[in-house]
Enzyme design. Sequence first.
Site, PDB file in Angstrom:
ATOM      1  N   GLY A  10       0.821  -1.211   0.000  1.00 39.73           N
ATOM      2  CA  GLY A  10       0.000   0.000   0.000  1.00 39.73           C
ATOM      3  C   GLY A  10       0.857   1.265   0.000  1.00 39.73           C
ATOM      4  O   GLY A  10       2.090   1.198  -0.044  1.00 39.73           O
ATOM      5  N   GLN A  11       0.204   2.409   0.063  1.00 44.39           N
ATOM      6  CA  GLN A  11       0.923   3.695   0.029  1.00 44.39           C
ATOM      7  C   GLN A  11       1.928   3.808   1.178  1.00 44.39           C
ATOM      8  O   GLN A  11       3.110   4.073   0.963  1.00 44.39           O
ATOM      9  CB  GLN A  11      -0.073   4.858   0.117  1.00 44.39           C
ATOM     10  CG  GLN A  11      -1.016   4.975  -1.065  1.00 44.39           C
ATOM     11  CD  GLN A  11      -1.770   6.287  -1.030  1.00 44.39           C
ATOM     12  OE1 GLN A  11      -1.344   7.281  -1.594  1.00 44.39           O
ATOM     13  NE2 GLN A  11      -2.901   6.309  -0.363  1.00 44.39           N
ATOM     14  N   LEU A  36       1.323 -13.103   4.211  1.00 48.19           N
ATOM     15  CA  LEU A  36       0.693 -13.320   5.513  1.00 48.19           C
ATOM     16  C   LEU A  36      -0.752 -12.842   5.481  1.00 48.19           C
ATOM     17  O   LEU A  36      -1.016 -11.663   5.237  1.00 48.19           O
ATOM     18  CB  LEU A  36       1.458 -12.565   6.616  1.00 48.19           C
ATOM     19  CG  LEU A  36       0.825 -12.588   8.007  1.00 48.19           C
ATOM     20  CD1 LEU A  36       0.738 -14.003   8.555  1.00 48.19           C
ATOM     21  CD2 LEU A  36       1.609 -11.677   8.965  1.00 48.19           C
ATOM     22  N   TYR A  62      -8.795  -1.925   5.162  1.00 42.89           N
ATOM     23  CA  TYR A  62      -9.832  -1.774   4.141  1.00 42.89           C
ATOM     24  C   TYR A  62     -10.109  -0.268   4.072  1.00 42.89           C
ATOM     25  O   TYR A  62     -10.593   0.319   5.045  1.00 42.89           O
ATOM     26  CB  TYR A  62     -11.086  -2.544   4.553  1.00 42.89           C
ATOM     27  CG  TYR A  62     -12.182  -2.562   3.518  1.00 42.89           C
ATOM     28  CD1 TYR A  62     -12.511  -3.742   2.855  1.00 42.89           C
ATOM     29  CD2 TYR A  62     -12.919  -1.420   3.214  1.00 42.89           C
ATOM     30  CE1 TYR A  62     -13.531  -3.778   1.910  1.00 42.89           C
ATOM     31  CE2 TYR A  62     -13.930  -1.440   2.262  1.00 42.89           C
ATOM     32  CZ  TYR A  62     -14.232  -2.626   1.621  1.00 42.89           C
ATOM     33  OH  TYR A  62     -15.243  -2.658   0.678  1.00 42.89           O
ATOM     34  N   THR A  63      -9.776   0.361   2.946  1.00 40.29           N
ATOM     35  CA  THR A  63      -9.850   1.825   2.873  1.00 40.29           C
ATOM     36  C   THR A  63     -10.842   2.360   1.832  1.00 40.29           C
ATOM     37  O   THR A  63     -10.909   3.562   1.615  1.00 40.29           O
ATOM     38  CB  THR A  63      -8.457   2.415   2.571  1.00 40.29           C
ATOM     39  OG1 THR A  63      -7.971   1.847   1.352  1.00 40.29           O
ATOM     40  CG2 THR A  63      -7.475   2.129   3.703  1.00 40.29           C
ATOM     41  N   TYR A 126     -16.606   2.616   7.661  1.00 36.08           N
ATOM     42  CA  TYR A 126     -15.146   2.663   7.685  1.00 36.08           C
ATOM     43  C   TYR A 126     -14.648   3.239   9.009  1.00 36.08           C
ATOM     44  O   TYR A 126     -13.798   2.642   9.691  1.00 36.08           O
ATOM     45  CB  TYR A 126     -14.641   3.509   6.505  1.00 36.08           C
ATOM     46  CG  TYR A 126     -13.164   3.832   6.561  1.00 36.08           C
ATOM     47  CD1 TYR A 126     -12.208   2.830   6.402  1.00 36.08           C
ATOM     48  CD2 TYR A 126     -12.724   5.142   6.769  1.00 36.08           C
ATOM     49  CE1 TYR A 126     -10.846   3.128   6.453  1.00 36.08           C
ATOM     50  CE2 TYR A 126     -11.376   5.446   6.815  1.00 36.08           C
ATOM     51  CZ  TYR A 126     -10.436   4.436   6.663  1.00 36.08           C
ATOM     52  OH  TYR A 126      -9.102   4.728   6.724  1.00 36.08           O
ATOM     53  N   TRP A 151      -6.219  12.075   4.871  1.00 30.93           N
ATOM     54  CA  TRP A 151      -6.035  12.528   3.478  1.00 30.93           C
ATOM     55  C   TRP A 151      -4.688  12.069   2.906  1.00 30.93           C
ATOM     56  O   TRP A 151      -3.923  12.854   2.358  1.00 30.93           O
ATOM     57  CB  TRP A 151      -6.147  14.054   3.409  1.00 30.93           C
ATOM     58  CG  TRP A 151      -7.489  14.630   3.752  1.00 30.93           C
ATOM     59  CD1 TRP A 151      -8.441  14.111   4.584  1.00 30.93           C
ATOM     60  CD2 TRP A 151      -8.022  15.889   3.286  1.00 30.93           C
ATOM     61  NE1 TRP A 151      -9.512  14.952   4.673  1.00 30.93           N
ATOM     62  CE2 TRP A 151      -9.289  16.051   3.882  1.00 30.93           C
ATOM     63  CE3 TRP A 151      -7.538  16.881   2.448  1.00 30.93           C
ATOM     64  CZ2 TRP A 151     -10.089  17.171   3.654  1.00 30.93           C
ATOM     65  CZ3 TRP A 151      -8.327  18.003   2.223  1.00 30.93           C
ATOM     66  CH2 TRP A 151      -9.605  18.133   2.814  1.00 30.93           C
TER      67      TRP A 151
END
Length: 282
Positions: A10-11, A36, A62-63, A126, A151
């Site tokens: 991810g980022q 994993l 989970y975004t 979320y 953000w």
Amino acid sequence: MNILITGCNGQLGNEMQLLEKGNRQHTFFNTDVAELDITNQLAVNDFVNRNKIDGIVNCAAYTAVDKAESDKELCTTLNTVAPAYLAAAIEKRGGWMVQVSTDYVFDGTKHTPYTETDTPCPDSVYGSTKLAGELGVSKFCKNSMIIRTAWLYSTFGNNFVKTMLRLGKEKPSLGVIFDQIGTPTYARDLAVAIMAAINRGIVPGVYHFSDEGVASWYDFTKAIHRIAGITACDVKPLHTSEYPTPANRPHYSVLDKTKIKETYGIEVPHWEESLAECISKL
């Protein structure tokens, strides 16, 4: 130390990996779902024990904020259940954990920056699952650091900056929301803060981290286009009511960063400086 990084593709996970290259103090185990499955408690326990893990940085989540409204089960599994598994596994080894959370634990009805002592009140699936994740990590691992951010963007993955760069080149005009206020945060700056906390020693508790300054999504877009030299696209301000989404978003979610700056002795750049750095890399 042996440090497990989850969500390494991810980022934030990618930015952590870049910083690791200059860090000879520790051994890092970078994992994503292929290496994993953090939703499998037996697999988590086995990995942590077999590799003698001393600390965990959980970058996995989970975004998809809007999709989460209709995908509550998977969102809960990734954002609430899995972090608790990681926390329980590292607690047995007497280790520490960093859990990355979000400004969405607040409903955004305040008008001054949110501090760590403000009572969370999420207004989306979320946000609710991320808050439950915070509580689980704090419950199962006493040496845990919850770090809320906002953000997030980077040179990796899909994010708002990349989308606005693309649309700015493709479209003659764009409508962007101007009545939601927060702070754009370069994922690299967050990774630097996490690494500083690891190197100084985790002080348990809840912390807020974003870049300095404030902006609306409209302001953010105007800055993206200005820095990138995009002049042909006319960016117009929109009310939230003109752009309805399945999930509610906080109207104001600026985070107060005093605690993390004082605890770990870190300096935080202004969001426009970091944005310019990111765009130059893109």
